[in-house]
Design an enzyme around this catalytic site. Structure first.
Site, PDB file in Angstrom:
ATOM      1  N   LYS A   3      52.443 -11.983 -19.804  1.00  0.00           N
ATOM      2  CA  LYS A   3      53.340 -13.188 -20.102  1.00  0.00           C
ATOM      3  C   LYS A   3      54.258 -13.617 -19.030  1.00  0.00           C
ATOM      4  CE  LYS A   3      55.325 -10.716 -23.298  1.00  0.00           C
ATOM      5  NZ  LYS A   3      54.486  -9.692 -23.648  1.00  0.00           N
ATOM      6  N   GLY A  10      58.621  -5.411 -18.859  1.00  0.00           N
ATOM      7  CA  GLY A  10      58.311  -5.462 -17.624  1.00  0.00           C
ATOM      8  C   GLY A  10      57.473  -6.614 -17.305  1.00  0.00           C
ATOM      9  N   HIS A  11      58.008  -7.790 -17.004  1.00  0.00           N
ATOM     10  CA  HIS A  11      57.006  -8.883 -16.670  1.00  0.00           C
ATOM     11  C   HIS A  11      56.708  -8.896 -15.116  1.00  0.00           C
ATOM     12  CE1 HIS A  11      58.476 -11.190 -20.394  1.00  0.00           C
ATOM     13  NE2 HIS A  11      57.959  -9.963 -20.606  1.00  0.00           N
ATOM     14  N   SER A  50      42.653 -15.870 -17.138  1.00  0.00           N
ATOM     15  CA  SER A  50      43.300 -15.171 -16.086  1.00  0.00           C
ATOM     16  C   SER A  50      41.998 -14.413 -15.464  1.00  0.00           C
ATOM     17  CB  SER A  50      44.701 -14.703 -16.429  1.00  0.00           C
ATOM     18  OG  SER A  50      45.011 -13.879 -15.378  1.00  0.00           O
ATOM     19  N   ASP A  96      52.564  -6.344 -23.105  1.00  0.00           N
ATOM     20  CA  ASP A  96      52.016  -6.221 -21.926  1.00  0.00           C
ATOM     21  C   ASP A  96      50.746  -7.070 -21.512  1.00  0.00           C
ATOM     22  OD1 ASP A  96      53.543  -3.618 -21.449  1.00  0.00           O
ATOM     23  OD2 ASP A  96      52.234  -2.792 -22.955  1.00  0.00           O
ATOM     24  N   GLU A  97      50.826  -8.127 -22.296  1.00  0.00           N
ATOM     25  CA  GLU A  97      49.579  -9.151 -22.405  1.00  0.00           C
ATOM     26  C   GLU A  97      49.705  -9.922 -20.911  1.00  0.00           C
ATOM     27  OE1 GLU A  97      51.117  -8.946 -26.681  1.00  0.00           O
ATOM     28  OE2 GLU A  97      52.008  -9.090 -24.643  1.00  0.00           O
ATOM     29  N   GLN A 127      57.698  -8.040 -25.097  1.00  0.00           N
ATOM     30  CA  GLN A 127      56.936  -7.286 -26.083  1.00  0.00           C
ATOM     31  C   GLN A 127      55.913  -8.354 -26.786  1.00  0.00           C
ATOM     32  OE1 GLN A 127      60.554  -6.865 -26.581  1.00  0.00           O
ATOM     33  NE2 GLN A 127      59.988  -5.509 -24.789  1.00  0.00           N
ATOM     34  N   ALA A 153      40.486 -11.180 -17.810  1.00  0.00           N
ATOM     35  CA  ALA A 153      39.009 -11.008 -18.078  1.00  0.00           C
ATOM     36  C   ALA A 153      38.174 -10.115 -17.184  1.00  0.00           C
ATOM     37  CB  ALA A 153      38.433 -12.530 -18.204  1.00  0.00           C
ATOM     38  N   THR A 165      57.449  -0.796 -16.412  1.00  0.00           N
ATOM     39  CA  THR A 165      58.893  -0.351 -16.276  1.00  0.00           C
ATOM     40  C   THR A 165      58.819   1.160 -16.571  1.00  0.00           C
ATOM     41  OG1 THR A 165      59.464  -2.309 -17.766  1.00  0.00           O
ATOM     42  CG2 THR A 165      60.964  -0.447 -17.677  1.00  0.00           C
ATOM     43  N   THR A 166      58.027   1.780 -17.229  1.00  0.00           N
ATOM     44  CA  THR A 166      57.826   3.202 -17.357  1.00  0.00           C
ATOM     45  C   THR A 166      57.053   4.210 -16.793  1.00  0.00           C
ATOM     46  OG1 THR A 166      56.518   3.251 -19.316  1.00  0.00           O
ATOM     47  CG2 THR A 166      58.890   2.969 -19.874  1.00  0.00           C
ATOM     48  N   ARG A 193      54.158   4.702 -17.744  1.00  0.00           N
ATOM     49  CA  ARG A 193      53.411   5.228 -18.946  1.00  0.00           C
ATOM     50  C   ARG A 193      52.095   4.978 -19.040  1.00  0.00           C
ATOM     51  NH1 ARG A 193      56.572   5.555 -24.513  1.00  0.00           N
ATOM     52  NH2 ARG A 193      56.829   3.352 -23.888  1.00  0.00           N
ATOM     53  N   THR A 207      59.421  -2.921 -31.929  1.00  0.00           N
ATOM     54  CA  THR A 207      60.600  -2.789 -31.066  1.00  0.00           C
ATOM     55  C   THR A 207      61.548  -3.190 -32.273  1.00  0.00           C
ATOM     56  OG1 THR A 207      61.373  -3.841 -29.268  1.00  0.00           O
ATOM     57  CG2 THR A 207      60.080  -5.552 -30.648  1.00  0.00           C
TER      58      THR A 207
END
Length: 424
Positions: free
Chosen positions: A16, A40-41, A412, A13-14, A224, A332, A300-301, A303, A239
């Site tokens: 990418k 989930g990109h 970013s 979740d960085e 991931q 940031a 994606t989820t 959560r 994963t």
């Protein structure tokens, strides 16, 4: 030519997808090398937002070919849905010839998802936190030499192969109890199989190496994050694939000496989804503030993600494993309103002070040693040049570069592709 690699250095979740989207005009081929539709990109541009699960994040660039590589596991239903959604939004990667599938990529069956759910349910409080997309069971069949691959869909005995693997899964599921009804999903799966036959199938190892031979530029896109790697992550809360640079070699069929630049992406803080160790976790109001400001909910989820301060020992570990040559710092702007921010420099572990991730991080929890850093208390979302970067943020960047011994090349300051600053 060599293959550049872009991957995450934390627990996923960085961001990418955004950076691949920003960089893809520089490349002729974007190649996803591992993982499945649990990724989930998220990409934002022109006041539009897209979430890609399987399709590489270079799909919106008109001149770039996108490859789903052999190391990826594909759910045909989700892939078809992604492409249908893109077509409805005015993008047609298949019609434009911008997407190809590796013949050796494995397929996720509906029964893989049933196995995933049954296994997770039985684990109770010790569950991994699976997205229940069938990723783990599919990789298990791959290593168990039972799997179905994209190339099998065009063979005359595909249906027979499918029924054989489904039968094996149903036998296993019978030991868990009642088997849920899945005919509707099976019908959708078989229809989606027919659909993906319309997407060109390629021998990805030959395609990628021919691109290099022809002097074309290739970017390998990971899913991931490093700390979820099946070998080097926080096992068993990981994963099912190799999320590191080494995974790009096996996931695309390229030799180690063909790896060029390695771009490592990290957030200005930390997040994690699901179970497992998280040394700098903030299970308090500060953590909730990070979650809300960062919109830290799974693409994606949905959560809620766990949140915490940046973890330098973990980042140094990820940099070492991947051979990172350049860093990308994301989000940031989420720290804009914090008077003070903190960085974990060491752990207290088993009565010692250490600066590395220990083996038994699950049962013996490291206590983070935090260093206080001045916040910048300024809205970053509108800045576009290095001259506009506040002094406190510049100091934070310099602090991290000194600690990590790798330059931060991109910064970013928001989700849109325009909110990206080149530092070096």
């Amino acid at each position: 030519m060599q293959v550049d690699v872009l991957l995450g250095l934390q627990w996923g979740d960085e961001g990418k997808g955004k950076i691949v989207d920003v960089l893809c005009p520089q490349y002729d081929l974007i190649a996803r090398f591992q993982g499945g539709p649990n990724a989930g990109h998220t990409l934002e541009f022109d006041n539009k937002k897209f979430v890609l699960n399987t399709i590489p994040s270079g799909i919106f660039n008109k001149t770039t070919l996108n490859l789903i590589g052999n190391g990826v596991v594909i759910d045909p239903i989700i892939l078809k849905r992604e492409l249908d959604n893109l077509k409805a939004a005015g993008f047609d990667p298949v019609g434009e010839g911008k997407l190809v599938l590796a013949r050796k990529a494995h397929l996720i069956l509906p029964t893989h998802q049933l196995l995933d759910a049954a296994s997770e349910s039985k684990m109770g409080a010790g569950k991994i936190g699976s997205t229940l997309k069938g990723i783990g069971p599919t990789y298990m069949d791959k290593t168990g030499r039972n799997g179905l691959r994209v190339g099998d869909t065009t063979l005359p005995d595909f249906q027979e192969r499918y029924e054989k693997l489904k039968g094996k899964h149903l036998e296993i599921l019978s030991h868990y109890g009642e088997i849920p009804e899945f005919k509707e999903r099976e019908d959708a799966f078989l229809a989606a199989i027919e659909f993906i036959k319309s997407i060109p199938h390629v021998d990805s190892e030959h395609l990628v190496n021919q691109y290099l031979k022809d002097g074309k530029k290739v970017l390998a896109e990971g899913a991931q994050g490093t700390l979820l790697d099946i070998d080097f992550g926080s096992y068993p809360f990981v994963t099912s694939s190799n999320t590191t640079t080494a995974g790009a070699c096996t996931g695309l069929g390229i030799a180690p000496n063909k790896i060029g630049e390695v771009l490592g992406i990290f957030k200005a803080y930390c997040t994690r989804v699901g179970g497992g160790p998280f040394p700098t976790e903030l299970d308090n109001e500060t953590g909730e503030k990070l979650r809300q400001l960062g919109h830290e909910f799974g693409a994606t989820t949905g959560r809620a993600r766990r949140t915490g301060w940046i973890d330098i020992p973990a980042l140094k570990y990820a940099i070492m494993l991947n051979g990172v040559t350049e860093l990308v710092m994301m989000k940031a702007d989420v720290l804009d309103t914090f008077e003070k921010i903190y960085a974990c420099t060491h752990y207290k572990y088993n009565g010692e002070v250490i600066d590395y991730m220990p083996y038994d991080i699950n049962s013996i929890k490291p206590e983070p040693i935090l260093e206080e850093i001045e916040g910048w208390n300024q809205d970053l979302t509108g800045i576009r040049t290095t001259d506009e970067i506040p002094a406190a943020l510049a100091n934070y960047i310099a602090y991290l570069e000194k600690a990590l011994e790798v330059p931060i090349k991109y910064l970013s300051v928001g989700p849109d592709r325009t909110q990206t600053i080149v530092l070096k």
